[in-house]
Scaffold this motif. Structure first.
Motif, mmCIF file in Angstrom:
data_model
loop_
_atom_site.group_PDB
_atom_site.id
_atom_site.type_symbol
_atom_site.label_atom_id
_atom_site.label_comp_id
_atom_site.label_asym_id
_atom_site.label_seq_id
_atom_site.Cartn_x
_atom_site.Cartn_y
_atom_site.Cartn_z
ATOM 1 N N GLN A 92 0.843 -1.187 0.000
ATOM 2 C CA GLN A 92 0.000 0.000 0.000
ATOM 3 C C GLN A 92 0.879 1.237 0.000
ATOM 4 O O GLN A 92 1.886 1.301 0.718
ATOM 5 C CB GLN A 92 -0.927 0.016 1.217
ATOM 6 N N LEU A 93 0.488 2.181 -0.821
ATOM 7 C CA LEU A 93 1.204 3.431 -0.976
ATOM 8 C C LEU A 93 0.912 4.341 0.220
ATOM 9 O O LEU A 93 -0.227 4.415 0.685
ATOM 10 C CB LEU A 93 0.710 4.091 -2.274
ATOM 11 N N ARG A 94 1.958 5.014 0.725
ATOM 12 C CA ARG A 94 1.785 5.987 1.807
ATOM 13 C C ARG A 94 2.438 7.290 1.379
ATOM 14 O O ARG A 94 3.520 7.280 0.783
ATOM 15 C CB ARG A 94 2.433 5.498 3.101
ATOM 16 N N LEU A 95 1.801 8.375 1.683
ATOM 17 C CA LEU A 95 2.360 9.679 1.349
ATOM 18 C C LEU A 95 3.450 10.044 2.346
ATOM 19 O O LEU A 95 3.279 9.910 3.552
ATOM 20 C CB LEU A 95 1.269 10.748 1.346
ATOM 21 N N GLY A 96 4.587 10.489 1.839
ATOM 22 C CA GLY A 96 5.670 10.953 2.683
ATOM 23 C C GLY A 96 6.468 9.852 3.371
ATOM 24 O O GLY A 96 7.343 10.147 4.175
ATOM 25 N N GLU A 97 6.151 8.606 3.096
ATOM 26 C CA GLU A 97 6.851 7.478 3.716
ATOM 27 C C GLU A 97 6.994 6.363 2.694
ATOM 28 O O GLU A 97 6.312 6.349 1.673
ATOM 29 C CB GLU A 97 6.061 6.951 4.916
ATOM 30 N N ASP A 98 7.867 5.415 2.989
ATOM 31 C CA ASP A 98 7.964 4.230 2.142
ATOM 32 C C ASP A 98 6.645 3.469 2.211
ATOM 33 O O ASP A 98 5.913 3.556 3.204
ATOM 34 C CB ASP A 98 9.105 3.329 2.607
ATOM 35 N N PRO A 99 6.336 2.700 1.176
ATOM 36 C CA PRO A 99 5.093 1.920 1.218
ATOM 37 C C PRO A 99 5.155 0.863 2.311
ATOM 38 O O PRO A 99 6.225 0.497 2.783
ATOM 39 C CB PRO A 99 5.027 1.276 -0.160
ATOM 40 N N THR A 100 3.990 0.415 2.698
ATOM 41 C CA THR A 100 3.902 -0.690 3.636
ATOM 42 C C THR A 100 3.532 -1.932 2.834
ATOM 43 O O THR A 100 2.823 -1.833 1.839
ATOM 44 C CB THR A 100 2.864 -0.406 4.744
ATOM 45 N N GLY A 101 4.049 -3.059 3.221
ATOM 46 C CA GLY A 101 3.748 -4.270 2.469
ATOM 47 C C GLY A 101 3.985 -5.508 3.295
ATOM 48 O O GLY A 101 4.684 -5.477 4.303
ATOM 49 N N ALA A 102 3.380 -6.587 2.838
ATOM 50 C CA ALA A 102 3.532 -7.863 3.527
ATOM 51 C C ALA A 102 3.355 -8.992 2.529
ATOM 52 O O ALA A 102 2.644 -8.850 1.527
ATOM 53 C CB ALA A 102 2.496 -7.999 4.636
ATOM 54 N N ALA A 103 3.996 -10.101 2.816
ATOM 55 C CA ALA A 103 3.800 -11.314 2.040
ATOM 56 C C ALA A 103 2.469 -11.930 2.454
ATOM 57 O O ALA A 103 2.153 -12.012 3.643
ATOM 58 C CB ALA A 103 4.939 -12.291 2.291
#
Length: 176
Positions: A92-103
């Protein structure tokens, strides 16, 4: 040939929780998609499992590490994804931060409403992966997101029949 579905065909719009149950039920019935799903490393392939005016269900094959949707939305459709085999990386894209993600491993899934922006790609090294997607109303359009040469995020409207692939810069990937 008629195949018995593991759910009753809906007569109205289906909420995300029910879409998740449908995607999981279809993932557990490979006889509904196995024979019709082409497997190639060239690109992701899919087969329609079910469609009416309220619901669309697809099975998608991810056979190479480079298979990647890029960031996208589902226009007016709610959705759910269930991993039938292998592992998918959901970001998932986040503004001002690296994206969050999971396997997301076989047997697990996720759901979303029609405001959701995300990216899916085969987890590097995961081997052959199959996901089942359920959308309500049936997916007809998507919006694809990318950083363009001007450094701004742009949305490109696309038909659901067009292969989702990154359409420009996708930023930093989440940790593998």
């Amino acid at each position: 040939m008629s195949r018995e579905l593991p759910f009753d065909p809906p007569t109205g719009t289906v909420p995300p929780d029910e879409l998740a149950r449908i995607a999981e039920a279809v993932a557990k019935c490979p006889e509904l998609w196995e024979d019709d799903l082409e497997r190639t490393t060239e690109q992701r392939t899919y087969t329609d499992v079910f469609a009416n005016e309220h619901l669309g269900v697809w099975a998608i094959s991810w056979m190479a590490d480079g298979h990647d949707t890029g960031y996208h939305d589902h226009d007016h459709s709610n959705g759910a994804v269930h991993v039938a085999r292998g592992v998918i990386r959901h970001e998932q894209l986040r503004l001002g931060e690296d994206p969050t993600g999971a396997a997301v491993h076989a047997g697990d899934g996720f759901r979303f409403d029609n405001t959701f922006i995300h990216r899916m790609r085969r987890e590097p090294g995961a081997g052959p992966t199959v996901t089942v997607h359920a959308y309500s109303p049936p997916l007809s359009h998507t919006g694809q997101y990318a950083e363009h040469e001007d450094g701004l995020l742009h949305r490109t409207p696309t038909s659901s029949q067009e292969q989702l692939v990154p359409h420009g810069g996708q930023g930093v990937a989440s940790d593998a």
